[in-house]
Write a protein that holds these residues in place. Structure first.
Motif, PDB file in Angstrom:
ATOM      1  N   HIS A   1      -5.793  49.659   5.103  1.00 51.40           N
ATOM      2  CA  HIS A   1      -7.035  50.077   5.280  1.00 51.40           C
ATOM      3  C   HIS A   1      -8.021  50.405   3.980  1.00 51.40           C
ATOM      4  CE1 HIS A   1      -4.803  53.507   3.591  1.00 51.40           C
ATOM      5  NE2 HIS A   1      -5.870  54.189   3.099  1.00 51.40           N
TER       6      HIS A   1
ATOM      7  N   ASP B   1     -10.353  53.443   2.426  1.00 53.76           N
ATOM      8  CA  ASP B   1     -10.345  54.864   2.626  1.00 53.76           C
ATOM      9  C   ASP B   1     -11.901  55.016   3.079  1.00 53.76           C
ATOM     10  OD1 ASP B   1      -7.971  55.368   1.562  1.00 53.76           O
ATOM     11  OD2 ASP B   1      -8.756  55.953  -0.633  1.00 53.76           O
TER      12      ASP B   1
ATOM     13  N   LYS C   1     -10.817  56.805  -5.626  1.00 54.79           N
ATOM     14  CA  LYS C   1      -9.495  57.188  -5.263  1.00 54.79           C
ATOM     15  C   LYS C   1      -8.584  57.220  -6.619  1.00 54.79           C
ATOM     16  CE  LYS C   1      -6.751  58.976  -2.135  1.00 54.79           C
ATOM     17  NZ  LYS C   1      -6.947  58.376  -0.624  1.00 54.79           N
TER      18      LYS C   1
ATOM     19  N   HIS D   1      -6.161  48.349   1.040  1.00 55.46           N
ATOM     20  CA  HIS D   1      -4.928  48.699   0.373  1.00 55.46           C
ATOM     21  C   HIS D   1      -3.935  49.489   1.406  1.00 55.46           C
ATOM     22  CE1 HIS D   1      -7.010  52.548   0.525  1.00 55.46           C
ATOM     23  NE2 HIS D   1      -5.890  53.195   0.316  1.00 55.46           N
TER      24      HIS D   1
HETATM   25 FE   LIG Z   1      -5.775  55.085   1.405  1.00 53.89          FE
END
Ligand SMILES: [Fe+2]
Length: 244
Positions: A131, A133, A152, A218
């Motif tokens: 996916h 984020d 992230k 990722h």
């Molecule tokens: Fe993630």
């Protein structure tokens, strides 16, 4: 290439390292949070848990209702533990790169959301699908403050070799199709697996910090080692200008 251009137009991520002291401190924080939970939810088994630290969770998970016991909320550090993070040197390093930033509170718990994950050996259901984020934010409520971007931060605490994070380098520059399903009261993206992807498994030895673009494709790798993988992560709101 510098770190910001790596993140924006390059491979979509860059790496930092925790020093040994910080790795040890964060491991202690996470392990004690983990044990507090088990002692509270399974008081009669506490003598078994005491002997097995979090990286050996797979040895005792048969006593636990894994799915029920570990929703994200149970893995989110309480305020006091979360605030210990701000003293760490790697946070200062991040501030040097991005300037001042805030950590998100996606579930409105009232403080910064820093949460850990456990992935047992050979358990396919312990890892989620690929996916970005960004898809979660697009599907659910997006409260990213004006003028900020999400970045992230994922940190390996216990991990052997290539059994950590897998990424599709440069995918932040691509567009993918995805649908969604409703799970745990939230819309969760479902990646259309037919799309072309070039996945790279990163070497995530303990203390590795991966800082990645919100649009990078990722996921976690299935853990083919003999030890439970433990990682911790959070989302930063950084000034848009820091990425110019
Ligand atoms: Fe993630």
């Amino acid at each position: 290439m510098n770190k910001i251009s790596d993140l924006k137009n390059g491979k979509g991520y860059f790496e930092l390292k925790l020093n040994q002291m910080e790795l040890k401190s964060i491991r202690t924080i996470v392990n004690s949070h983990y044990l507090e939970n088990l002692k509270e939810n399974y008081p009669l088994k506490k003598h078994i848990f005491k002997k097995n630290k979090i990286q050996n969770y797979h040895k005792i998970s048969k006593y636990i209702d894994h799915k029920k016991n570990w929703p994200m909320r149970a893995r989110t550090l309480p305020k006091k533990k979360a605030h210990k993070f701000f003293k760490f040197n790697f946070i200062k390093e991040l501030k040097k790169i991005f300037g001042n930033f805030k950590i998100s509170d996606e579930y409105n718990i009232g403080h910064e959301e820093i949460y850990w994950r456990i992935v047992r050996p050979k358990q396919k259901t312990d890892v989620g699908p690929l996916h970005c984020d960004k898809w979660f934010w697009d599907l659910n409520k997006d409260f990213t403050p004006k003028g900020k971007l999400r970045v992230k931060c994922w940190i390996s605490l216990w991990c052997k070799g290539l059994n950590g994070l897998r990424v599709y380098p440069k995918s932040q520059l691509k567009k993918f199709n995805y649908s969604y399903e409703k799970r745990d009261g939230e819309k969760k993206p479902v990646f259309d697996l037919k799309q072309k992807k070039k996945i790279k498994k990163l070497n995530c030895k303990p203390g590795t910090i991966i800082i990645f673009n919100d649009s990078l494709l990722h996921g976690g790798s299935v853990n083919n080692s003999s030890q439970t993988r433990v990682s911790i992560e959070f989302t930063m709101f950084v000034n848009k200008k820091a990425l110019n």
